[in-house]
Design an enzyme around this catalytic site. Structure first.
Site, short mmCIF file in Angstrom:
data_model
loop_
_atom_site.label_atom_id
_atom_site.label_comp_id
_atom_site.label_asym_id
_atom_site.label_seq_id
_atom_site.Cartn_x
_atom_site.Cartn_y
_atom_site.Cartn_z
N LEU A 190 68.38 -11.20 58.66
CA LEU A 190 69.81 -11.09 58.41
C LEU A 190 70.56 -11.89 59.46
CD1 LEU A 190 71.87 -9.47 56.58
CD2 LEU A 190 72.05 -7.88 58.49
N GLU A 244 72.56 1.00 59.71
CA GLU A 244 71.64 0.82 58.60
C GLU A 244 70.20 1.10 59.01
OE1 GLU A 244 70.91 -2.90 60.73
OE2 GLU A 244 72.61 -1.57 60.43
N ASP A 245 69.86 0.84 60.28
CA ASP A 245 68.51 1.13 60.74
C ASP A 245 68.27 2.63 60.86
OD1 ASP A 245 70.38 1.32 62.70
OD2 ASP A 245 69.30 0.18 64.20
N ASN A 285 79.91 -8.99 53.04
CA ASN A 285 79.30 -8.80 54.35
C ASN A 285 78.95 -7.32 54.52
OD1 ASN A 285 78.51 -8.87 57.02
ND2 ASN A 285 80.59 -8.95 57.83
N ARG A 299 70.44 -6.09 54.09
CA ARG A 299 69.13 -6.26 54.72
C ARG A 299 68.02 -5.60 53.91
NH1 ARG A 299 67.49 -6.60 60.20
NH2 ARG A 299 69.63 -6.22 60.92
#
Length: 916
Positions: A665, A829-830, A720, A725
């Site tokens: 990303l 997001e992780d 965006n 990802r």
């Protein structure tokens, strides 16, 4: 004349004098040059002899004594040094000449060996070609390739099936036309327009609108009725108006037979009745539905056709999504009340309150069985409440009872009031109707739905009741179902359950509610999935995210970073010279549909080697192959032992050869991106690189992308979002995905080591930077922590391996509220991916090597350096906990490291890894 002659005579005298002088000087010069050296030599020789041989000064002397002269000592030393160097150079020249001669001999020997090896290689290629040809012949003999069956469409004048003996005897084998639903048909479903039949005006507007919205988004719905496998007809819930009464059963039967594709008996039709109220009309009871199946919440025993009709859940959230912030958490396990029940049954309530305490069930069973146990249930539950052994709440009178069917327990009050009581209840009683002929009712379905919604464990009194989709859902894993005669043992039974068992049932109930009952879309999907599973038609393949590639120009051949390529004597594996190959397709669509019905319906998605998806989820185009022995292939590189270079050169393990895809990303950091891509040059087992271009601004026109010898796919995104990802891009053709940031700085040996570890733990996240969560006692909330610690619970996906299956779950199955928060904060997001994987597998991630950070020196500042970064991550963790209802992250105190990581070993040895 005299003057001239006198001139001559006067001038001739000086000329003669000059000639005489010249002759004299010549004679003297000759004398000096000839005789003087002779005289000097004689003189010197005489002096040396007078002084003796030891006193000689100018005579011949040895070289060593000559050097004693002061003015020639330096010259002598230089001469000796030069002489020695000349001797050394001569010796070296002779040695090099000998070495050159030996090398020439070796070159000749190597040329002969190469020629011999070429011959052997050619022979081996021929043998391999013959073996492959023989293998294909054997496979063709033992496993002949099957062609898809020809799709046979019914004629317009469909004669239909032979009529069954009676409507009660309808089963799938006798009343369903399988010819319209081949295994490869894709299960097309035609839905009648509610405005095309007469009773459409009587339908509940909310039910009609919710049903239409669900149909519009369903992947199985088709507009072509001639190819349809199934026909759906929405027949309820009906609302009676003051101007016109509801159609009578005979009128409704005539209207059904007038449907354009009813074909005299209604085969392959499903009449859907969705209830929003506890008091639901069972107007299909006196209607002859022929071969059409009925799906509704209320059934009488003489009406219900086991294995053909469907008991569906009520439609509570017609047009609204569940609010996860209002759903109570799943922990603590025990709540204020052990169990609760609020309801009223008018027919037996007064007699139950006025009569004396009932006799025991043992005494009752000595005579004739009682006709109705409800009165005795009231007495037993009131006795438990009066004993004060546990805090329970039972109420058998209501201020505002909801309408209900005869012998059914009416719901009390409004839905919001009932939910508030259930939120503080560990168990909730669902008492089946007293009439044994009423096998399913909308009231019981409503109680079951509300209990599952707030995390209360349902306790169903009455084993004769048919719960929604009981043919597929194993309700014993989410609810306690006991016969009514065991009501006296109910208190003991509930007290005997452990906290772990109750938490497991609560989690399973939450899964069933979210997956099958929570929204109108889920209700329709569950209805279609149950029919599709019954007729053994595989699910449709899931739709992958199309990768719209951005054209780009490749520049010069990328070099190899010396820091990354310095792997010592490690052979990381072959750099692929052949075209990249995708992971083998392992399609088990029919197997999962036909053989794993219960397992698929009663488990959350994953771990995928056991239950890869629920019946509502489309089948993945490339299923996981976690059990290598089941593939029928010998693992390439496996079984070579743990020593020697064989282990280094091959991946080993129990899975055939495979590669991984790098998903990177990036956002407007072209120089950093180019450097990161160039560092991937020469990385073994790399299939391709997918660059997710997260910026609305396209790359520069003059940007030259490095040529790393493998495809670089630059994907354009719609917006965006960090969720991009984890989109399941169709460009990713491997099961293994290495998610990596554009500024991550990893060595090749570290990447290969992580890939090896992931192959042994394919259902988990395997990465490098570890993080953990902690409980803040002061603020009673969860915190995100990145400090060095002895345990971890998360692995950042900025440098981690995971299975592509999780990309489907993250994008299509995980609650949308989580993805919305990721977009809101441009963060977390992780954390969301770690929550998802831990929730599914109930395992922590795996950290490899001791690396705690991976940022490259000199790179521009990232978002994680912002002061608000950690505050946002604190909020994300607490919000995700509310959505899931509990904390799914698990701690681990070990990492996977190489036993001899980066240790210099002889060439015949190698390094291996293990869990430490």
């Amino acid at each position: 004349m005299q003057r001239n002659g006198g001139g001559v005579g006067a001038g001739g005298q000086p000329w003669v004098l000059r000639r005489v002088r010249l002759t004299w000087l010549s004679f003297m010069l000759f004398f000096i040059l000839v005789f003087f050296p002779l005289i000097a030599h004689y003189y010197l020789t005489t002096i040396d002899e007078a002084g003796g041989p030891d006193k000689r000064i100018f005579g011949p002397r040895p070289g060593g004594e000559l050097c004693e002269a002061k003015h020639v000592q330096d010259l002598c030393r230089i001469r000796e040094s030069v002489s020695e160097e000349l001797l050394q150079l001569e010796a070296k020249r002779q040695e090099l000449n000998g070495e050159i001669a030996r090398l020439n001999l070796r070159i000749e020997a190597c040329k002969r060996s190469i020629d011999s090896a070429k011959q052997d290689l050619l022979q081996l290629k021929n043998v391999i070609s013959q073996t492959e040809h023989s293998y294909k012949e054997l496979m063709a003999q033992n496993q002949p390739k099957l062609s898809l069956p020809v799709r046979l469409l019914p004629d317009k004048e469909d004669p239909g099936l032979p009529p069954p003996k009676s409507a009660r005897s309808c089963r799938l084998r006798s009343c369903f036309d399988y010819a319209r639903c081949p295994l490869t048909s894709g299960f097309p479903v035609y839905v009648y327009d509610t405005g095309s039949y007469p009773w459409g005006d009587y339908l509940d507007p909310l039910v009609k609108q919710a049903f239409a919205a669900s149909v519009k988004s369903n992947i199985y719905v088709t507009d072509n009725p001639s190819i349809a496998c199934l026909y759906l007809v929405l027949v309820g819930e009906l609302q009676e108006s003051s101007s016109s009464p509801l159609p009578s059963p005979s009128e409704l039967e005539k209207q059904l037979k007038a449907l354009p594709y009813w074909r005299s008996d209604g085969h392959n039709h499903v009449l859907v009745h969705l209830s929003r109220k506890s008091m639901t009309q069972n107007f299909l009871y006196n209607v002859s539905t022929g071969r059409a199946a009925v799906a509704q919440s209320t059934f009488l025993e003489q009406q219900y056709r086991e294995g053909f009709d469907l008991v569906v859940s009520p439609l509570v959230h017609a047009l609204s999504e569940p609010n996860f912030l209002e759903v109570p958490p799943q922990v603590p396990v025990k709540r204020k009340y052990l169990f609760t029940f609020q309801g009223e049954r008018v027919e037996s309530l007064r007699s139950s309150l006025q009569e004396a305490p009932p006799q025991s069930f043992e005494e009752e069973m000595e005579g004739d069985p009682p006709a109705d146990y409800d009165d005795r249930i009231i007495g037993t539950l009131k006795a438990v409440q009066d004993s004060h052994l546990d805090q329970v709440l039972v109420e058998f009178t209501c201020k505002n009872p909801r309408p209900s069917l005869p012998t059914e327990w009416a719901l009390c009050g409004e839905r919001e009031d009932r939910l508030e009581v259930l939120k503080v209840s560990t168990f909730s009683l669902v008492i089946a109707p007293g009439d044994g002929q009423l096998v399913a009712s909308a009231g019981c379905g409503m109680r079951l739905f509300e209990a599952l919604e707030v995390g209360t464990i349902p306790v169903v009194l009455g084993d004769h009741s048919r719960l929604p989709y009981h043919q597929f859902i194993r309700w014993s894993e989410a609810a306690i179902i006991v016969p009514k005669p065991r009501v006296t043992e109910l208190h003991f039974l509930l007290r005997s359950l452990s906290d772990n068992d109750m938490l497991a049932m609560r989690r399973q109930g939450r899964f069933l509610w979210e997956t099958y009952f929570s929204t109108s879309e889920n209700v329709l999907n569950t209805l279609l999935a149950s029919i599709r599973t019954s007729i053994q038609v595989p699910a449709a393949p899931i739709k992958e995210e199309p990768a719209h590639e951005i054209p780009h120009k490749a520049g010069k051949l990328a070099g190899t970073d010396a820091n990354l390529a310095d792997n010592g004597d490690l052979d990381l594996g072959p750099v692929e010279t052949e075209p990249p190959y995708a992971s083998p397709r392992f399609l088990r669509n029919f197997t999962y549909t036909a053989a794993d019905t219960y397992r698929a319906w009663n488990r959350a998605p994953g771990p995928f080697h056991l239950f890869p998806h629920t019946p509502l989820d489309p089948v993945l185009p490339s299923e996981a192959k976690f059990l290598g022995s089941g593939t029928g292939f010998r693992p390439i590189g496996g079984g070579t032992g743990g020593s020697g270079k064989e282990f280094q050169a091959a991946l080993g393990g129990n899975v055939p050869r495979e590669q991984f895809t790098v998903v990177m990303l990036t956002y407007e950091r072209e120089e950093v991106l180019m450097n990161s891509l160039e560092r991937l040059n020469g990385l073994p087992y790399l299939n391709k690189v997918v660059v997710v271009w997260n910026s609305p601004k396209p790359p520069s026109d003059d940007l030259l992308w490095p040529d790393i010898g493998l495809p670089i796919v630059v994907v354009r995104t719609e917006k965006n979002s960090l969720n991009n990802r984890f989109l399941p891009w169709d460009a990713v053709e491997t099961e293994a995905i290495l998610s990596i940031d554009d500024d991550a700085h990893l060595r090749h040996d570290e990447i290969m080591f992580g890939f090896r570890v992931w192959r042994e733990a394919r259902d988990r996240i395997v990465g490098f930077p570890g993080r953990y969560h902690a409980w803040d006692v002061n603020h009673q909330s969860w915190l995100y922590n990145s400090n060095y610690s002895c345990e971890l619970s998360m692995v950042l996906t900025g440098a981690a391996f995971f299975h592509k299956y999780y990309a489907y779950l993250y994008s299509y199955v995980m609650p949308q509220a989580i993805r919305d928060m990721v977009d809101e904060y441009i963060n977390c997001e992780d954390i969301a991916m770690n929550f998802l994987v831990s929730h599914i597998t109930r395992k922590p991630p795996i950290k490899v090597t001791s690396r705690w950070t991976f940022r490259c020196p000199g790179c521009p500042q990232a978002l994680s350096h912002d002061d608000s970064h950690f505050h946002e991550r604190h909020k994300c963790i607490n919000f995700f906990v509310k959505v899931y209802g509990y904390m799914p992250l698990l701690y681990t105190q070990f990492r996977v490291d190489s036993v001899l990581f980066k240790t210099r070993l002889p060439h015949d040895k190698t390094k291996c890894f293990k869990f430490i």
